[in-house]
Write a protein that holds these residues in place. Structure first.
Motif, short mmCIF file in Angstrom:
data_model
loop_
_atom_site.label_atom_id
_atom_site.label_comp_id
_atom_site.label_asym_id
_atom_site.label_seq_id
_atom_site.Cartn_x
_atom_site.Cartn_y
_atom_site.Cartn_z
N GLU A 51 0.84 -1.21 0.00
CA GLU A 51 0.00 0.00 0.00
C GLU A 51 0.87 1.26 0.00
O GLU A 51 0.61 2.21 -0.75
CB GLU A 51 -0.94 0.01 1.20
N ARG A 52 1.89 1.25 0.85
CA ARG A 52 2.78 2.41 0.91
C ARG A 52 3.59 2.54 -0.38
O ARG A 52 3.86 3.65 -0.84
CB ARG A 52 3.73 2.31 2.10
N ALA A 53 3.98 1.41 -0.97
CA ALA A 53 4.72 1.45 -2.23
C ALA A 53 3.86 2.07 -3.33
O ALA A 53 4.34 2.94 -4.08
CB ALA A 53 5.16 0.05 -2.63
N HIS A 54 2.59 1.69 -3.41
CA HIS A 54 1.69 2.27 -4.42
C HIS A 54 1.44 3.75 -4.14
O HIS A 54 1.33 4.56 -5.08
CB HIS A 54 0.38 1.50 -4.49
N TYR A 55 1.37 4.12 -2.87
CA TYR A 55 1.19 5.53 -2.52
C TYR A 55 2.36 6.35 -3.06
O TYR A 55 2.17 7.38 -3.70
CB TYR A 55 1.07 5.70 -1.00
N TRP A 56 3.59 5.89 -2.79
CA TRP A 56 4.77 6.65 -3.21
C TRP A 56 4.92 6.64 -4.74
O TRP A 56 5.35 7.62 -5.33
CB TRP A 56 6.04 6.13 -2.55
N LEU A 57 4.53 5.54 -5.38
CA LEU A 57 4.56 5.51 -6.84
C LEU A 57 3.54 6.51 -7.41
O LEU A 57 3.81 7.18 -8.41
CB LEU A 57 4.27 4.10 -7.37
N GLY A 58 2.40 6.64 -6.74
CA GLY A 58 1.40 7.62 -7.14
C GLY A 58 1.88 9.05 -6.94
O GLY A 58 1.45 9.97 -7.66
N GLN A 59 2.78 9.27 -5.98
CA GLN A 59 3.31 10.60 -5.71
C GLN A 59 4.46 10.95 -6.65
O GLN A 59 4.98 12.07 -6.60
CB GLN A 59 3.80 10.70 -4.26
N GLY A 60 4.87 10.01 -7.48
CA GLY A 60 5.93 10.29 -8.46
C GLY A 60 7.29 9.72 -8.11
O GLY A 60 8.28 10.03 -8.78
N ALA A 61 7.38 8.88 -7.08
CA ALA A 61 8.66 8.27 -6.73
C ALA A 61 9.04 7.25 -7.80
O ALA A 61 8.20 6.52 -8.31
CB ALA A 61 8.56 7.59 -5.37
N GLN A 62 10.32 7.21 -8.14
CA GLN A 62 10.82 6.30 -9.16
C GLN A 62 11.51 5.11 -8.50
O GLN A 62 12.48 5.30 -7.77
CB GLN A 62 11.82 7.02 -10.08
N PRO A 63 11.04 3.88 -8.76
CA PRO A 63 11.72 2.71 -8.18
C PRO A 63 12.96 2.34 -8.99
O PRO A 63 13.01 2.55 -10.20
CB PRO A 63 10.67 1.61 -8.27
N THR A 64 13.95 1.81 -8.32
CA THR A 64 15.12 1.29 -9.03
C THR A 64 14.71 -0.03 -9.69
O THR A 64 13.63 -0.57 -9.42
CB THR A 64 16.30 1.06 -8.07
N GLU A 65 15.58 -0.57 -10.52
CA GLU A 65 15.25 -1.81 -11.23
C GLU A 65 15.00 -2.96 -10.26
O GLU A 65 14.06 -3.74 -10.42
CB GLU A 65 16.38 -2.18 -12.18
N ALA A 66 15.85 -3.07 -9.24
CA ALA A 66 15.71 -4.15 -8.27
C ALA A 66 14.40 -4.03 -7.49
O ALA A 66 13.68 -5.02 -7.30
CB ALA A 66 16.90 -4.15 -7.31
N VAL A 67 14.09 -2.82 -7.06
CA VAL A 67 12.86 -2.61 -6.30
C VAL A 67 11.63 -2.82 -7.18
O VAL A 67 10.62 -3.38 -6.74
CB VAL A 67 12.85 -1.21 -5.64
N ALA A 68 11.70 -2.40 -8.44
CA ALA A 68 10.58 -2.61 -9.36
C ALA A 68 10.31 -4.11 -9.52
O ALA A 68 9.15 -4.55 -9.54
CB ALA A 68 10.88 -1.97 -10.71
N ALA A 69 11.37 -4.91 -9.61
CA ALA A 69 11.20 -6.36 -9.72
C ALA A 69 10.58 -6.95 -8.46
O ALA A 69 9.71 -7.83 -8.53
CB ALA A 69 12.55 -7.02 -10.01
N LEU A 70 11.02 -6.46 -7.29
CA LEU A 70 10.47 -6.95 -6.02
C LEU A 70 8.99 -6.59 -5.90
O LEU A 70 8.18 -7.42 -5.48
CB LEU A 70 11.26 -6.39 -4.83
N ILE A 71 8.65 -5.36 -6.27
CA ILE A 71 7.25 -4.93 -6.19
C ILE A 71 6.39 -5.76 -7.15
O ILE A 71 5.27 -6.15 -6.82
CB ILE A 71 7.13 -3.42 -6.49
N LYS A 72 6.93 -6.07 -8.31
CA LYS A 72 6.20 -6.88 -9.29
C LYS A 72 5.94 -8.28 -8.73
O LYS A 72 4.83 -8.82 -8.88
CB LYS A 72 7.01 -6.98 -10.59
N ILE A 73 6.92 -8.88 -8.05
CA ILE A 73 6.76 -10.20 -7.45
C ILE A 73 5.67 -10.18 -6.38
O ILE A 73 4.81 -11.06 -6.33
CB ILE A 73 8.09 -10.71 -6.87
N VAL A 74 5.69 -9.15 -5.55
CA VAL A 74 4.71 -9.05 -4.47
C VAL A 74 3.32 -8.79 -5.05
O VAL A 74 2.32 -9.37 -4.58
CB VAL A 74 5.11 -7.95 -3.46
N ASP A 75 3.19 -7.93 -6.08
CA ASP A 75 1.90 -7.63 -6.70
C ASP A 75 1.27 -8.87 -7.34
O ASP A 75 0.08 -9.10 -7.22
CB ASP A 75 2.05 -6.54 -7.77
#
Length: 161
Positions: free
Chosen positions: A54-78
């Motif tokens: 939830e917090r990750a989606h909030y920050w992505l909505g605010q314009g935060a840019q994930p690094t490649e590693a974090v984007a992969a982790l978020i994708k796995i969790v989603d």
């Protein structure tokens, strides 16, 4: 201000683990974070990934840019492809299973080595010490009885002279 969601390295030299953090892009890798939203332990089998989505989606909505590693982790969790680790079996259960496999009983003290009797060893030196004391007392009394007799003999010899 450019905000990034990235990994903050922690742990020992060859045993790293990471925290998924939201931080300013200009700060150091292990610098002060705006918010910690998860953790990632790559050395465990399977890897531990715990992200507050939830917090990750909030920050992505605010314009935060994930690094490649974090984007992969978020994708796995989603996607829900997260592997979970089997819970550890308690050591007591492992011990009981090993005893059962060995064919022994599980009662404490009935199957293993019997403890040494230390009390018997302590009693023997005391008995010997008491015997030695008794012999010493007898020797003292013998000397005491002989000494007056010798003294009496000496007195008689002196009287004759």
């Amino acid at each position: 201000m450019a905000v990034k969601i990235r990994l903050k390295r922690m742990g020992k030299i060859r045993a790293p683990f990471y925290r998924v953090v939201v931080m300013d892009s200009r700060t150091k890798r292990d610098g002060r974070a705006i918010e910690e939203i998860g953790k990632y332990h790559p050395t465990e089998q399977p890897s531990l990934i715990d992200i507050d989505i939830e917090r990750a989606h909030y920050w992505l909505g605010q314009g935060a840019q994930p690094t490649e590693a974090v984007a992969a982790l978020i994708k796995i969790v989603d996607e829900g492809k997260l592997q979970t680790k089997e819970p550890k079996t308690p050591k007591k259960d492992l011990y009981e299973a090993a005893i059962a496999a060995a064919g022994g009983k599980n009662d404490a003290g009935t199957d293993g080595q019997t403890p040494r009797k230390k009390a018997a060893k302590k009693a023997e030196p005391k008995a010997e010490a008491k015997a030695d004391e008794a012999k010493a007392d007898e020797a003292k009394t013998d000397e005491a009885t002989e000494a007056p007799a010798e003294a009496a003999g000496d007195d008689a010899a002196k009287a004759e002279a």
